[in-house]
Design a protein around this motif. Structure first.
Motif, PDB file in Angstrom:
ATOM      1  N   GLY A  28     -16.817   0.513 -25.491  1.00 49.17           N
ATOM      2  CA  GLY A  28     -17.601   1.773 -25.729  1.00 49.17           C
ATOM      3  C   GLY A  28     -17.384   2.742 -24.871  1.00 49.17           C
ATOM      4  N   ASP A  29     -16.556   2.708 -23.568  1.00 47.20           N
ATOM      5  CA  ASP A  29     -16.097   3.481 -22.807  1.00 47.20           C
ATOM      6  C   ASP A  29     -15.015   4.608 -23.297  1.00 47.20           C
ATOM      7  N   THR A  30     -14.911   5.745 -22.592  1.00 47.98           N
ATOM      8  CA  THR A  30     -13.791   6.284 -22.815  1.00 47.98           C
ATOM      9  C   THR A  30     -12.680   6.429 -21.798  1.00 47.98           C
ATOM     10  N   VAL A  31     -11.464   6.542 -22.005  1.00 45.76           N
ATOM     11  CA  VAL A  31     -10.398   6.793 -21.162  1.00 45.76           C
ATOM     12  C   VAL A  31      -9.601   7.947 -21.269  1.00 45.76           C
ATOM     13  N   VAL A  32      -9.341   8.610 -20.273  1.00 49.72           N
ATOM     14  CA  VAL A  32      -8.531   9.878 -20.334  1.00 49.72           C
ATOM     15  C   VAL A  32      -7.092   9.598 -19.521  1.00 49.72           C
ATOM     16  N   THR A  33      -5.922   9.838 -20.142  1.00 51.64           N
ATOM     17  CA  THR A  33      -4.793   9.682 -19.378  1.00 51.64           C
ATOM     18  C   THR A  33      -3.709  10.477 -19.767  1.00 51.64           C
ATOM     19  N   GLU A  34      -2.687  10.829 -19.032  1.00 54.41           N
ATOM     20  CA  GLU A  34      -1.771  11.792 -19.475  1.00 54.41           C
ATOM     21  C   GLU A  34      -0.234  10.902 -19.386  1.00 54.41           C
ATOM     22  N   THR A  35       0.200  11.096 -20.433  1.00 55.46           N
ATOM     23  CA  THR A  35       1.439  10.129 -20.943  1.00 55.46           C
ATOM     24  C   THR A  35       2.668  10.850 -20.477  1.00 55.46           C
ATOM     25  N   LEU A  36       3.738   9.999 -20.404  1.00 57.14           N
ATOM     26  CA  LEU A  36       5.100  10.593 -20.392  1.00 57.14           C
ATOM     27  C   LEU A  36       5.682  10.875 -21.497  1.00 57.14           C
ATOM     28  N   ASP A  37       6.933  11.368 -21.652  1.00 62.41           N
ATOM     29  CA  ASP A  37       7.484  11.486 -22.912  1.00 62.41           C
ATOM     30  C   ASP A  37       8.458  10.180 -23.044  1.00 62.41           C
ATOM     31  N   ALA A  38       8.974   9.918 -24.468  1.00 58.45           N
ATOM     32  CA  ALA A  38       9.945   9.102 -24.706  1.00 58.45           C
ATOM     33  C   ALA A  38      10.731   8.534 -23.784  1.00 58.45           C
ATOM     34  N   VAL A  39      11.421   9.425 -22.653  1.00 61.21           N
ATOM     35  CA  VAL A  39      12.347   9.082 -22.130  1.00 61.21           C
ATOM     36  C   VAL A  39      12.025   8.735 -20.723  1.00 61.21           C
ATOM     37  N   GLY A  40      10.584   9.226 -20.572  1.00 61.61           N
ATOM     38  CA  GLY A  40      10.019   8.722 -19.189  1.00 61.61           C
ATOM     39  C   GLY A  40       9.706   9.984 -18.231  1.00 61.61           C
ATOM     40  N   MET A  41       9.944  11.164 -18.832  1.00 58.26           N
ATOM     41  CA  MET A  41       9.949  12.148 -18.028  1.00 58.26           C
ATOM     42  C   MET A  41       8.188  12.816 -18.017  1.00 58.26           C
ATOM     43  N   ASP A  42       7.530  13.215 -17.021  1.00 55.74           N
ATOM     44  CA  ASP A  42       6.380  13.664 -16.978  1.00 55.74           C
ATOM     45  C   ASP A  42       6.143  15.026 -17.200  1.00 55.74           C
ATOM     46  N   GLY A  43       5.161  15.537 -17.267  1.00 53.35           N
ATOM     47  CA  GLY A  43       4.414  16.975 -17.541  1.00 53.35           C
ATOM     48  C   GLY A  43       5.137  17.891 -16.473  1.00 53.35           C
ATOM     49  N   ARG A  44       5.635  17.660 -15.298  1.00 51.83           N
ATOM     50  CA  ARG A  44       6.233  18.388 -14.372  1.00 51.83           C
ATOM     51  C   ARG A  44       7.779  18.128 -14.252  1.00 51.83           C
ATOM     52  N   VAL A  80       0.684  18.947 -22.323  1.00 47.86           N
ATOM     53  CA  VAL A  80       0.271  19.437 -20.847  1.00 47.86           C
ATOM     54  C   VAL A  80       1.539  19.957 -20.504  1.00 47.86           C
ATOM     55  N   ARG A  81       2.498  20.226 -21.197  1.00 45.12           N
ATOM     56  CA  ARG A  81       3.848  21.033 -20.532  1.00 45.12           C
ATOM     57  C   ARG A  81       4.109  21.964 -21.854  1.00 45.12           C
ATOM     58  N   ASP A  82       5.175  22.938 -21.533  1.00 43.13           N
ATOM     59  CA  ASP A  82       5.678  23.732 -22.351  1.00 43.13           C
ATOM     60  C   ASP A  82       6.864  23.709 -23.080  1.00 43.13           C
ATOM     61  N   THR A  83       7.298  22.477 -23.059  1.00 42.24           N
ATOM     62  CA  THR A  83       8.454  22.003 -23.576  1.00 42.24           C
ATOM     63  C   THR A  83       8.448  20.621 -24.435  1.00 42.24           C
ATOM     64  N   GLY A  84       9.387  20.455 -25.448  1.00 44.83           N
ATOM     65  CA  GLY A  84       9.315  19.348 -25.998  1.00 44.83           C
ATOM     66  C   GLY A  84      10.923  19.269 -26.392  1.00 44.83           C
ATOM     67  N   TRP A  85      11.259  18.005 -26.985  1.00 38.39           N
ATOM     68  CA  TRP A  85      12.580  17.940 -27.429  1.00 38.39           C
ATOM     69  C   TRP A  85      12.892  16.964 -28.592  1.00 38.39           C
ATOM     70  N   THR A  86      13.829  17.212 -29.491  1.00 35.28           N
ATOM     71  CA  THR A  86      14.173  16.227 -30.572  1.00 35.28           C
ATOM     72  C   THR A  86      15.613  16.048 -30.773  1.00 35.28           C
ATOM     73  N   ARG A  87      15.995  15.098 -31.477  1.00 32.55           N
ATOM     74  CA  ARG A  87      17.410  15.160 -31.705  1.00 32.55           C
ATOM     75  C   ARG A  87      18.069  15.980 -33.035  1.00 32.55           C
ATOM     76  N   GLY A  88      19.218  16.345 -32.829  1.00 39.51           N
ATOM     77  CA  GLY A  88      19.616  17.505 -33.576  1.00 39.51           C
ATOM     78  C   GLY A  88      20.220  17.129 -35.004  1.00 39.51           C
ATOM     79  N   ALA A  89      19.952  15.867 -35.592  1.00 36.79           N
ATOM     80  CA  ALA A  89      20.697  15.430 -36.863  1.00 36.79           C
ATOM     81  C   ALA A  89      19.712  14.245 -37.340  1.00 36.79           C
ATOM     82  N   LEU A  90      19.731  14.365 -38.825  1.00 40.48           N
ATOM     83  CA  LEU A  90      18.892  13.355 -39.514  1.00 40.48           C
ATOM     84  C   LEU A  90      19.514  11.875 -38.821  1.00 40.48           C
ATOM     85  N   SER A  91      18.792  11.011 -38.903  1.00 40.40           N
ATOM     86  CA  SER A  91      19.133   9.666 -38.588  1.00 40.40           C
ATOM     87  C   SER A  91      20.032   9.092 -39.719  1.00 40.40           C
TER      88      SER A  91
END
Lengths: 305, 305, 305, 305
Positions: A28-44, A80-91
């Motif tokens: 019943g408790d809540t948890v707040v946490t800040e995640t890394l992105d898919a390759v392990g970069m943080d918000g900074r 928590v950051r102003d950027t994101g990224w994708t891959r530039g092609a259909l899989s």
């Protein structure tokens, strides 16, 4: 009384597995946490961990035992950051095989996240996409609990215990329950996306870091085989496997089991209902296990048994 | 000036194939016709043709040639009788294989259609489904044009030329274009459902007979490989194949081709767009060929090139 | 007394379907005919018909009715020209999707057939393949009977009625029975290969023209759902579908049905036998329907019931 | 000089993963060990460990590093008890879905192993199988090395690192190399079968305990993505995945990579060779990951580059 915890990870995991917890909480408790992105970069912009999809956690939830479920209410997912990224092609696996010969390179593409405006847009759009702006729709790509029998399942993939399902429906307001396989359930999360289409067909959403808040509640004796969840309007089940046909089989079998165990329907009655009102959504068709979501609007359900 | 035709079939076909037309119309004309149900029963309960899915047609549309497309605007789909039927069990291929052992029999189940009220309900519901009433949402299960190279494709299945796609989105207001493979396109339709969930997972929708009106228009030189369509809000493509993964590949490849040919996007640009806004819907996961629909909301599309 | 017929086709078909026969024979008669190659070239290098896989036939076999089977004993398959051809790349669907980006072009590659020596070799081998010579192993790529319910199935594909199965086991000495769906069975054949690996993974065998001799015998009341056959050493069944998993399901289900109906085995007994001695061979993994062959050595079979 | 080790396990693992080794050996040493059966019973009928497929090991092989391969020469596989067992029904996933409704129960069936005579037979055969006796053909069902990135993969399944491949070809005389992902490779083995058909289609071979001897040799810098192996007559690669199509893609891609890197063939040359001489064998079609083996007879290979 429920407590609010903040989890500040010192280490991240590339598998969902039994391991010493980073945090212990009561049901019943809540948890707040800040995640890394898919390759392990943080918000900074600092590299804190290795790909794929480093996880925060695990969180030990007191009272959780094999045979229970862990309900995860997603209360907040905010970049928590102003950027994101994708891959530039259909899989290559989502196009006709011979068409894969003509795919463009899988370059990393940068996106700008405007948290005030609540939008996401390409940093360097081609002319036809100039001004193309999407609403921010942040979601959790990878979360779940430790799997059974000593397995450590890569955060690239998913299974009964959740994992890298990459369904765009895992947003704030959604609640999902995972079957518990080990004491304390051992909850992990990470890999958030600012927005994503069905199927994660470029192999990514707009990969970024988020502040995530969840409420973790043990559901005693709620035996289930695959994740189950609900939103304000519907209930859903999740199947993870390849091919997509098998993911659909898992999700459908779980939904039929739910309807017959909790909603007083016979197997035939569940078929009458599902046959005419079921909905499917494609979570991902990129990861080693694909994800299919099976849902029913609550208005079609019998009163709970 | 466009003419309105009524097609009163004397014979029905269980294949989509080149054959002498039942009606000739000009491009832009409308056709109204009453369909049989999936097993060949008409609106008065008379057996008129054999299963599977007997088709009205074909309609020869003047000017249609290989390399063109035939646009089919669905103007009306209205049940003409007060009953429909389904199968009383999930299809074995949509549940986990070992769970198929426990499925109930595939009995025929009767449903009542209330055309005034616009509803559908079980004739003999089990207690938990007493009073369970669905809105009528009539759709065309099987329609399309003659396939290439002398093929005659069973109305149980589907392919590039359409056929038994069983997508619940083929309702009035939807428009779909089929690639033309033979002179006159040779359009067929039938197998309407009063309502159906995603996937047609009991092997049927609520099978009934409908009055259907369509406008048939030749689109000269609109080369395409799989059906394309639109509703008021979105454009879509359709892929038909097994497994579902391959149906998704066909639909995605066709959508990417459409975006790059008509919407001035590079292959990378199409990936940027689809990756974040694509939607998939499961047509059917019962027939020999499964159906996956790939769609994009119009608001996300660049201005037409 | 059985008669020997020579079929000299005036026309060829790109579908297996009910159509006026090119020849009528009695059950037990033999037919010799010369096939075109997969693109319609004859033994003298003349283009006689269009791709894909133009068929000789159909041959009407007297006495064949729906519910019977047509046994086709392959008596001879001999190349009639000194050249064959293949495609110069693995088919994109048999490699990992992202690896398809790197495939070489699907050029036409010429091979030399030495009928005296009984060998096949590349016309222009790269250095590492200099002197590389394969034994001639001629086989029938596409043969079968007319399908049910008015279907005309492309010779690119296959189904219960046979068709383009492209299994390297269809050589002289092999016998295969097809379920009969129309009066006279209507037998077709063509598309011979001088040699081929499992799976037809470059999309071709060494495509050539052959003189083929078959004996056609009606097997009254031999109800079966998929092709069954035998060689001197084993019995086999054939399943055709995508994915390969489904082809395997068809072939296995047919074999289990055969063992329980003809060999006095219970369903459990058939499982005991198959579980420990079954063999699978991949026919093709290139065509719209893949082909899987399920076989059992005759020495493991109970005496025929 | 190579040493011969005996591994007497005190504990068994249900995952392939990095963990403290049970034994350390030098590259080139041999190891003999006695395996438990699939449910953890030993040669004397004592329950020693839990299912699924408890593994002996791991064995740390000195010098093995990520980027290397570990060659496992199977020197001996000999049953150590007189009984084995199977399941008494075809697995539901290898028959047509609707046929799964009619399958017999998955009872445990006992078999007798005659080590002197070298045979295996049913303990209680039905009449048609009276006297039915199979030659002993003992094989290793599950073996491999620790996977990358902290994964612990269930011994029910398999992946790039080997695991529960259940291919009947893993017999004495066969050699297989696994890619090494962790220092020391960490080799595991267990789950032997006295005999098994292709595909493990009843979900088991004749499950028993064996004395197994292997030679373990580090192959420095032999980069590969999937297992590769050889017998006296051929080389082979192994792909593990669902559906079978994807297992075939992995095995074929790996074989093409091998031919181009070691045998001086261009990608086109590899296609010429494989297209006409490749062979496929179905390992298992029961486990979470299916197994496909792709092989080429050595006589068709160019001299090693």
């Amino acid at each position: 009384m429920a407590k609010a915890h903040r989890l500040e990870p010192q280490a991240w995991s590339n598998v969902l597995a039994a391991m010493p917890p980073a945090l212990r909480v009561a049901s019943g408790d809540t948890v707040v946490t800040e995640t890394l992105d898919a390759v392990g970069m943080d918000g900074r912009g600092e590299q804190k961990a290795s790909p794929p999809n480093p996880m925060n956690g695990p969180v030990f939830v007191e009272g959780g035992e094999p045979g229970d479920a862990l309900k995860v209410e997603i209360l907040k997912v905010e970049p928590v950051r102003d950027t994101g990224w994708t891959r530039g092609a259909l899989s290559a696996n989502v196009v006709d095989p011979e068409a894969a010969r003509e795919l463009p390179p899988r370059d990393r593409i940068e996106w700008l996240i405007d948290r005030e405006a609540g939008t996401v847009r390409l940093e360097r759009p081609e002319p036809a996409l100039a001004g193309w702006t999407l609403p921010l729709a942040p979601m959790i790509g990878c979360f779940g609990v430790a799997p059974p029998q000593g397995q450590a399942i890569s955060t690239a993939s998913s299974d009964r215990n959740g994992g890298n399902m990459d369904w765009r429906g895992f947003v704030a307001g959604c609640s999902v329950s995972f079957p518990v396989f080990v004491p304390g359930a051992l909850f992990f999360l990470g890999d958030c996306h600012a927005v994503q289409g069905d199927g994660e067909i470029v192999g990514t959403g707009v990969e970024t870091c988020c502040d995530v808040e969840v409420r973790l509640t043990v559901e005693k004796g709620r035996r289930m085989r695959w994740p189950r969840g609900e939103t304000s309007g519907r209930i859903f089940t999740v199947g993870n496997a390849r091919p997509l046909d098998q993911a659909l089989q898992h999700a459908t079998t779980e939904m039929a089991a739910w309807l017959t165990s909790d909603y007083r329907l016979s197997a035939a009655g569940a078929a009458h209902l599902l046959g005419q009102v079921v909905r499917y959504e494609v979570g991902n068709v990129f990861n080693p296990a694909y994800t299919m979501v099976c849902s029913v609007e609550k208005k079609w359900l019998p009163k709970l048994g």
